[in-house]
Design a protein around this motif. Structure first.
Motif, PDB file in Angstrom:
ATOM      1  N   LYS A  24     -11.290  -5.926   1.392  1.00 38.89           N
ATOM      2  CA  LYS A  24     -11.976  -6.463   0.219  1.00 38.89           C
ATOM      3  C   LYS A  24     -12.774  -5.400  -0.532  1.00 38.89           C
ATOM      4  O   LYS A  24     -13.401  -5.683  -1.543  1.00 38.89           O
ATOM      5  N   TYR A  25     -12.739  -4.179  -0.030  1.00 37.38           N
ATOM      6  CA  TYR A  25     -13.563  -3.098  -0.574  1.00 37.38           C
ATOM      7  C   TYR A  25     -13.354  -2.887  -2.078  1.00 37.38           C
ATOM      8  O   TYR A  25     -14.310  -2.904  -2.846  1.00 37.38           O
ATOM      9  N   ASP A  26     -12.117  -2.689  -2.492  1.00 38.49           N
ATOM     10  CA  ASP A  26     -11.857  -2.411  -3.918  1.00 38.49           C
ATOM     11  C   ASP A  26     -12.308  -3.565  -4.809  1.00 38.49           C
ATOM     12  O   ASP A  26     -12.864  -3.349  -5.887  1.00 38.49           O
ATOM     13  N   GLU A  27     -12.107  -4.781  -4.345  1.00 37.24           N
ATOM     14  CA  GLU A  27     -12.513  -5.973  -5.096  1.00 37.24           C
ATOM     15  C   GLU A  27     -14.043  -6.024  -5.270  1.00 37.24           C
ATOM     16  O   GLU A  27     -14.545  -6.244  -6.368  1.00 37.24           O
ATOM     17  N   VAL A  28     -14.790  -5.786  -4.202  1.00 34.96           N
ATOM     18  CA  VAL A  28     -16.245  -5.906  -4.299  1.00 34.96           C
ATOM     19  C   VAL A  28     -16.893  -4.739  -5.035  1.00 34.96           C
ATOM     20  O   VAL A  28     -17.994  -4.878  -5.571  1.00 34.96           O
ATOM     21  N   MET A  29     -16.214  -3.620  -5.091  1.00 34.32           N
ATOM     22  CA  MET A  29     -16.778  -2.467  -5.809  1.00 34.32           C
ATOM     23  C   MET A  29     -16.889  -2.731  -7.306  1.00 34.32           C
ATOM     24  O   MET A  29     -17.591  -2.023  -8.012  1.00 34.32           O
ATOM     25  N   GLU A  30     -16.225  -3.787  -7.780  1.00 37.46           N
ATOM     26  CA  GLU A  30     -16.322  -4.180  -9.184  1.00 37.46           C
ATOM     27  C   GLU A  30     -17.576  -5.016  -9.461  1.00 37.46           C
ATOM     28  O   GLU A  30     -17.935  -5.244 -10.608  1.00 37.46           O
ATOM     29  N   LYS A  75     -14.954   2.716   3.826  1.00 38.45           N
ATOM     30  CA  LYS A  75     -14.408   1.546   3.125  1.00 38.45           C
ATOM     31  C   LYS A  75     -14.848   0.198   3.665  1.00 38.45           C
ATOM     32  O   LYS A  75     -14.706  -0.802   2.988  1.00 38.45           O
ATOM     33  N   GLY A  76     -15.389   0.109   4.839  1.00 41.96           N
ATOM     34  CA  GLY A  76     -15.853  -1.170   5.367  1.00 41.96           C
ATOM     35  C   GLY A  76     -17.339  -1.418   5.112  1.00 41.96           C
ATOM     36  O   GLY A  76     -17.889  -2.396   5.610  1.00 41.96           O
TER      37      GLY A  76
END
Length: 134
Positions: free
Chosen positions: A76-82, A97-98
């Motif tokens: 879910k890393y890339d999604e939450v970085m937004e 990344k975690g």
């Protein structure tokens, strides 16, 4: 006022107390409240200049002075970085990344803090327990 010497440097006690209590106590209280709803096995540890909440013997979230550290599913890393206030965690210069840092300004409502806490608590169910150091 008292003084303490560290490596030959004299520091006033006020500075020492500030260094020791470098986490945001109000945010820590808010985190405790959310965790307590569903979890009884919680341990608080001072780490990395902040306060780490261990749930079921696993690192879950950490509170620093101006941000929250969230352990979450690496998928879910890339999604939450937004999301507002999300920053990569890179203690060693390498992005982990975690883990994500969230600025305290982005946690100004219960709903916003609950979003991040829910991510951490959900991942905690499947996260591996860290090996104990001997």
């Amino acid at each position: 006022m008292g003084e303490i010497s560290l490596s030959g440097n004299i520091l006033p006690l006020v500075v020492i107390i500030t260094i020791i209590m470098a986490y945001n106590e109000k945010l820590a209280d808010r985190v405790r409240e959310i965790i307590a709803v569903h979890h009884k096995k919680v341990e608080e540890k001072r780490m990395f200049g902040g306060l780490c909440f261990m749930v079921n013997d696993k690192m879950c979230v950490g509170v620093e002075k101006e941000r929250l550290m969230v352990r979450l599913d690496p998928e879910k890393y890339d999604e939450v970085m937004e999301k507002e206030g999300a920053k990569p965690m890179d203690f060693t210069g390498k992005v982990m990344k975690g883990y994500v840092f969230v600025d305290i300004e982005a946690l100004n409502t219960k709903k916003k803090l609950e979003y991040w806490m829910n991510l951490a608590l959900e991942y905690n169910k499947k996260a591996k327990v860290s090996k104990k150091k001997k």
